[in-house]
Write a protein that holds these residues in place. Structure first.
Motif, PDB file in Angstrom:
ATOM      1  N   ILE A 286     -35.097 -43.125   0.123  1.00  0.00           N
ATOM      2  CA  ILE A 286     -34.240 -43.742   1.130  1.00  0.00           C
ATOM      3  C   ILE A 286     -32.809 -43.278   0.860  1.00  0.00           C
ATOM      4  CG2 ILE A 286     -33.400 -45.892   2.136  1.00  0.00           C
ATOM      5  CD1 ILE A 286     -35.959 -47.229   1.130  1.00  0.00           C
ATOM      6  N   MET A 287     -32.259 -42.483   1.764  1.00  0.00           N
ATOM      7  CA  MET A 287     -30.891 -41.993   1.632  1.00  0.00           C
ATOM      8  C   MET A 287     -29.955 -42.969   2.331  1.00  0.00           C
ATOM      9  SD  MET A 287     -28.492 -39.986   0.752  1.00  0.00           S
ATOM     10  CE  MET A 287     -29.419 -38.646   0.005  1.00  0.00           C
ATOM     11  N   ILE A 288     -28.992 -43.494   1.587  1.00  0.00           N
ATOM     12  CA  ILE A 288     -28.004 -44.421   2.138  1.00  0.00           C
ATOM     13  C   ILE A 288     -26.683 -43.675   2.247  1.00  0.00           C
ATOM     14  CG2 ILE A 288     -26.847 -46.639   1.860  1.00  0.00           C
ATOM     15  CD1 ILE A 288     -29.189 -47.450   0.008  1.00  0.00           C
ATOM     16  N   GLY A 289     -26.305 -43.305   3.453  1.00  0.00           N
ATOM     17  CA  GLY A 289     -25.075 -42.555   3.675  1.00  0.00           C
ATOM     18  C   GLY A 289     -25.317 -41.375   4.583  1.00  0.00           C
ATOM     19  N   GLY A 290     -24.504 -41.284   5.647  1.00  0.00           N
ATOM     20  CA  GLY A 290     -24.728 -40.248   6.648  1.00  0.00           C
ATOM     21  C   GLY A 290     -23.709 -39.130   6.642  1.00  0.00           C
ATOM     22  N   GLY A 291     -22.983 -38.956   5.535  1.00  0.00           N
ATOM     23  CA  GLY A 291     -21.988 -37.896   5.453  1.00  0.00           C
ATOM     24  C   GLY A 291     -22.560 -36.589   4.947  1.00  0.00           C
ATOM     25  N   VAL A 292     -21.687 -35.752   4.368  1.00  0.00           N
ATOM     26  CA  VAL A 292     -22.097 -34.418   3.923  1.00  0.00           C
ATOM     27  C   VAL A 292     -23.135 -34.507   2.806  1.00  0.00           C
ATOM     28  CG1 VAL A 292     -21.317 -32.296   2.824  1.00  0.00           C
ATOM     29  CG2 VAL A 292     -19.954 -33.322   4.645  1.00  0.00           C
ATOM     30  N   THR A 293     -22.858 -35.311   1.784  1.00  0.00           N
ATOM     31  CA  THR A 293     -23.802 -35.419   0.663  1.00  0.00           C
ATOM     32  C   THR A 293     -25.151 -35.939   1.136  1.00  0.00           C
ATOM     33  OG1 THR A 293     -22.001 -35.802  -0.905  1.00  0.00           O
ATOM     34  CG2 THR A 293     -24.210 -36.491  -1.582  1.00  0.00           C
ATOM     35  N   GLY A 294     -25.140 -36.995   1.960  1.00  0.00           N
ATOM     36  CA  GLY A 294     -26.382 -37.520   2.493  1.00  0.00           C
ATOM     37  C   GLY A 294     -27.139 -36.487   3.287  1.00  0.00           C
ATOM     38  N   SER A 295     -26.424 -35.738   4.127  1.00  0.00           N
ATOM     39  CA  SER A 295     -27.064 -34.714   4.959  1.00  0.00           C
ATOM     40  C   SER A 295     -27.722 -33.638   4.105  1.00  0.00           C
ATOM     41  CB  SER A 295     -26.033 -34.073   5.887  1.00  0.00           C
ATOM     42  OG  SER A 295     -25.448 -35.024   6.739  1.00  0.00           O
ATOM     43  N   GLU A 296     -27.024 -33.188   3.070  1.00  0.00           N
ATOM     44  CA  GLU A 296     -27.565 -32.105   2.249  1.00  0.00           C
ATOM     45  C   GLU A 296     -28.795 -32.555   1.472  1.00  0.00           C
ATOM     46  OE1 GLU A 296     -23.609 -29.312   1.627  1.00  0.00           O
ATOM     47  OE2 GLU A 296     -24.262 -30.582  -0.040  1.00  0.00           O
ATOM     48  N   TYR A 297     -28.758 -33.738   0.889  1.00  0.00           N
ATOM     49  CA  TYR A 297     -29.903 -34.185   0.101  1.00  0.00           C
ATOM     50  C   TYR A 297     -31.070 -34.633   0.984  1.00  0.00           C
ATOM     51  CZ  TYR A 297     -27.861 -33.611  -4.501  1.00  0.00           C
ATOM     52  OH  TYR A 297     -27.348 -33.065  -5.662  1.00  0.00           O
ATOM     53  N   VAL A 298     -30.806 -35.175   2.165  1.00  0.00           N
ATOM     54  CA  VAL A 298     -31.895 -35.448   3.105  1.00  0.00           C
ATOM     55  C   VAL A 298     -32.588 -34.148   3.477  1.00  0.00           C
ATOM     56  CG1 VAL A 298     -32.363 -36.058   5.516  1.00  0.00           C
ATOM     57  CG2 VAL A 298     -31.089 -37.630   4.073  1.00  0.00           C
ATOM     58  N   SER A 299     -31.794 -33.123   3.729  1.00  0.00           N
ATOM     59  CA  SER A 299     -32.372 -31.825   4.054  1.00  0.00           C
ATOM     60  C   SER A 299     -33.214 -31.303   2.903  1.00  0.00           C
ATOM     61  CB  SER A 299     -31.248 -30.826   4.373  1.00  0.00           C
ATOM     62  OG  SER A 299     -31.770 -29.543   4.610  1.00  0.00           O
ATOM     63  N   PHE A 300     -32.685 -31.377   1.684  1.00  0.00           N
ATOM     64  CA  PHE A 300     -33.407 -30.861   0.523  1.00  0.00           C
ATOM     65  C   PHE A 300     -34.730 -31.589   0.303  1.00  0.00           C
ATOM     66  CE2 PHE A 300     -34.370 -31.509  -4.010  1.00  0.00           C
ATOM     67  CZ  PHE A 300     -34.729 -30.213  -4.341  1.00  0.00           C
ATOM     68  N   PHE A 301     -34.674 -32.914   0.235  1.00  0.00           N
ATOM     69  CA  PHE A 301     -35.896 -33.663  -0.083  1.00  0.00           C
ATOM     70  C   PHE A 301     -36.935 -33.534   1.027  1.00  0.00           C
ATOM     71  CE2 PHE A 301     -33.204 -35.955  -3.204  1.00  0.00           C
ATOM     72  CZ  PHE A 301     -34.038 -35.824  -4.309  1.00  0.00           C
ATOM     73  N   SER A 302     -36.489 -33.526   2.276  1.00  0.00           N
ATOM     74  CA  SER A 302     -37.466 -33.371   3.354  1.00  0.00           C
ATOM     75  C   SER A 302     -38.074 -31.972   3.355  1.00  0.00           C
ATOM     76  CB  SER A 302     -36.829 -33.694   4.709  1.00  0.00           C
ATOM     77  OG  SER A 302     -35.757 -32.822   4.999  1.00  0.00           O
ATOM     78  N   GLN A 303     -37.275 -30.947   3.003  1.00  0.00           N
ATOM     79  CA  GLN A 303     -37.830 -29.600   2.851  1.00  0.00           C
ATOM     80  C   GLN A 303     -38.886 -29.548   1.763  1.00  0.00           C
ATOM     81  OE1 GLN A 303     -33.911 -27.375   2.670  1.00  0.00           O
ATOM     82  NE2 GLN A 303     -35.260 -25.751   3.391  1.00  0.00           N
ATOM     83  N   MET A 304     -38.673 -30.330   0.730  1.00  0.00           N
ATOM     84  CA  MET A 304     -39.607 -30.342  -0.397  1.00  0.00           C
ATOM     85  C   MET A 304     -40.828 -31.231  -0.144  1.00  0.00           C
ATOM     86  SD  MET A 304     -38.349 -28.200  -2.550  1.00  0.00           S
ATOM     87  CE  MET A 304     -37.957 -27.299  -1.039  1.00  0.00           C
ATOM     88  N   GLY A 305     -40.954 -31.736   1.078  1.00  0.00           N
ATOM     89  CA  GLY A 305     -42.117 -32.529   1.432  1.00  0.00           C
ATOM     90  C   GLY A 305     -42.065 -33.975   0.993  1.00  0.00           C
ATOM     91  N   VAL A 306     -40.887 -34.456   0.603  1.00  0.00           N
ATOM     92  CA  VAL A 306     -40.738 -35.855   0.197  1.00  0.00           C
ATOM     93  C   VAL A 306     -40.506 -36.706   1.441  1.00  0.00           C
ATOM     94  CG1 VAL A 306     -39.315 -37.513  -1.079  1.00  0.00           C
ATOM     95  CG2 VAL A 306     -39.790 -35.241  -2.057  1.00  0.00           C
ATOM     96  N   PRO A 307     -41.344 -37.703   1.726  1.00  0.00           N
ATOM     97  CA  PRO A 307     -41.067 -38.608   2.844  1.00  0.00           C
ATOM     98  C   PRO A 307     -39.686 -39.230   2.666  1.00  0.00           C
ATOM     99  CG  PRO A 307     -43.284 -38.948   2.011  1.00  0.00           C
ATOM    100  CD  PRO A 307     -42.609 -38.036   1.035  1.00  0.00           C
ATOM    101  N   THR A 308     -38.884 -39.163   3.714  1.00  0.00           N
ATOM    102  CA  THR A 308     -37.471 -39.525   3.592  1.00  0.00           C
ATOM    103  C   THR A 308     -37.040 -40.428   4.728  1.00  0.00           C
ATOM    104  OG1 THR A 308     -37.051 -37.371   2.528  1.00  0.00           O
ATOM    105  CG2 THR A 308     -35.133 -38.595   3.334  1.00  0.00           C
ATOM    106  N   THR A 309     -36.268 -41.437   4.390  1.00  0.00           N
ATOM    107  CA  THR A 309     -35.644 -42.328   5.370  1.00  0.00           C
ATOM    108  C   THR A 309     -34.133 -42.190   5.223  1.00  0.00           C
ATOM    109  OG1 THR A 309     -37.482 -43.895   5.333  1.00  0.00           O
ATOM    110  CG2 THR A 309     -35.340 -44.741   6.066  1.00  0.00           C
ATOM    111  N   TRP A 310     -33.432 -42.094   6.355  1.00  0.00           N
ATOM    112  CA  TRP A 310     -31.994 -41.832   6.342  1.00  0.00           C
ATOM    113  C   TRP A 310     -31.280 -42.975   7.048  1.00  0.00           C
ATOM    114  CZ3 TRP A 310     -29.513 -36.827   8.800  1.00  0.00           C
ATOM    115  CH2 TRP A 310     -28.234 -36.617   8.253  1.00  0.00           C
ATOM    116  N   VAL A 311     -30.354 -43.609   6.316  1.00  0.00           N
ATOM    117  CA  VAL A 311     -29.698 -44.809   6.801  1.00  0.00           C
ATOM    118  C   VAL A 311     -28.184 -44.613   6.789  1.00  0.00           C
ATOM    119  CG1 VAL A 311     -29.402 -47.302   6.445  1.00  0.00           C
ATOM    120  CG2 VAL A 311     -31.544 -46.190   5.768  1.00  0.00           C
TER     121      VAL A 311
END
Length: 449
Positions: free
Chosen positions: A170-195
């Motif tokens: 669960i990524m908490i934060g919609g800025g640059v850091t949140g965007s980059e790590y959401v992209s990374f984990f979802s690319q790696m096949g990790v189910p991800t929630t973005w808040v």
């Protein structure tokens, strides 16, 4: 010989020290922790190692029948440490060769002309200063109920020690850091929630470009929660529970907290120096000068946006101004803002909305990523380039892009923007073929230039 004392050994401070030495000053650089700063050890370098690994893996996907889905975390951790150590050592060598004196201590003002240096051994000493440049950077913001524990409640600093892949992040934060790590984990096949508590994700980006990134994440299976302020995040032992302010709860194995950063001024004792500070950071003029004419502030400590390229540009200008050399104001520098997600987001200059708000009559030129042969060769054809042009004189006002290697496209356009280029100039550009630079030609050709 002029003396310049720089407090902070991150990218801004190191750049300022090297520029000062190049221009003949006596330079003292004071760093309280590890040379390279948080960018090298906790944020920029670690995140870019993770993102580079994801890029390398996905680049091979079109050519392999059974491409690897994830890199080994132990290998990634070792790579992060090696890159951080190499970068820090490289900076140390450059400073030594330039004749910069490096002091490892905490620096606090006792008055506008005196610093107290506190060493890890427990002793302290005083240093009289002529010119001072503050470059202490920024630190992550954490709130009550939203604090990392380094185990299941993560933050950028913890990524270098991540030992197991999350089962659901669960990524908490919609800025640059949140965007980059959401992209990374979802690319790696990790189910991800973005808040995010904001109406949109990536709010500093051009709206159409940000919406394109969000759509790409949603297509990858990311669950999106805009307008969803978080009340607290808890480690339950076997996972995490994130409670939203409206009472809804989200369950996952890990939560990542990236809700923002703030200027790091706590240890400087700026009141004693007579330096004005706001919630945004140290107050500076267009040359980085504070309310004390001999004290400058550069980079994150002077407020957002928190980007290394902006900080380094400020460093060079502040040093020249402090030494009495001809210096353009900071407003003449137009830094690129970049998000190293997949697809990448990049922009420079005015957005379409900003230009219209300023009353400019504009044209918006566009090209889709699949118009470039290079995009087809590398197997990434989704994306868009937007050019914002003054309709009266054809001058480029800004550019934004979403797509694979979008940052490289915008980098070229940032130079054009800085030079005052017009559509006529862009129409004469002949980039190597095939490259993504062809997208600029495609946008300009579409308007008959």
């Amino acid at each position: 010989m002029a003396q310049i004392v720089i407090i902070g050994g991150g990218p801004a401070g190191v750049t300022a020290a090297l520029e000062s030495a190049r221009l003949g000053a006596e330079v003292i650089l004071i760093e309280a922790a590890h040379l390279g700063g948080r960018a090298t050890w906790h944020s920029l370098v670690p995140s870019k190692v993770f993102l580079s690994a994801a890029e390398a893996l996905t680049a091979a996907h079109p050519w392999l029948e059974n491409p690897p889905s994830r890199p080994d975390l132990g290998t990634l951790r070792a790579r992060v440490r090696a890159q951080a150590e190499t970068q820090s050592q490289r900076q140390r060598r450059a400073l030594s060769q330039a004749g910069v004196r490096l002091i490892e201590a905490v620096a606090r003002f006792e008055d506008p002309r005196t610093l107290r240096l506190e060493f890890s051994t427990g002793h302290s000493e005083h240093l009289n200063v002529d010119r001072v440049i503050l470059a202490t950077g920024s630190e992550p913001i954490f709130l009550p109920g939203l604090k990392p524990d380094g185990q299941r409640l993560l933050a950028p600093r913890a990524m270098a020690n991540l030992s197991d892949w999350p089962e659901h992040l669960i990524m908490i934060g919609g800025g640059v850091t949140g965007s980059e790590y959401v992209s990374f984990f979802s690319q790696m096949g990790v189910p991800t929630t973005w808040v995010t508590d904001l109406p949109t994700f990536l709010p500093r980006a051009e709206p159409e470009i940000a919406a394109g990134l969000v759509a790409a994440m949603e297509a990858r299976g990311v669950n999106l929660y805009p307008n969803a302020p978080v009340a607290r995040a808890e480690n339950t032992g076997s996972g995490v529970r994130v409670t939203l302010q409206d009472g809804r709860t989200l369950e996952g194995s890990h939560a990542f907290i990236a809700i923002g950063r703030r200027a790091d001024t706590d240890r400087l004792n700026l009141d004693a120096a007579g330096v004005n500070v706001t919630r945004q950071g140290v107050v500076v003029d267009n040359y980085g000068r504070t309310s004390q004419p001999h004290i400058y502030a550069i980079g994150d400590v002077a407020g957002p946006p928190f980007t290394v390229n902006r900080a380094q540009a400020q460093a060079r200008l502040a040093v020249r101004h402090a030494l009495g050399l001809p210096t353009p104001p900071l407003e003449t520098i137009v830094p690129v803002e970049a998000v190293y997600s997949d697809p990448q987001v990049a922009q420079v200059g005015l957005s379409e909305a900003e230009a219209r708000h300023l009353g400019r009559t504009i044209q918006v030129l566009r090209a889709d990523w699949d118009q470039a042969l290079k995009a087809h060769l590398i197997g990434h054809t989704q994306g868009v380039l937007k050019l914002v042009v003054d309709a009266e004189n054809g001058r480029l006002l800004g550019a934004a892009a979403l797509g694979n290697h979008a940052v490289e496209v915008i980098n070229a356009l940032s130079l054009a923007l800085q030079a005052g280029a017009t559509l006529a100039h862009l129409a004469q550009w002949a980039p190597a073929y095939p490259t993504l630079g062809d997208l600029v030609r495609a946008a300009v050709d579409g308007y008959g230039v």
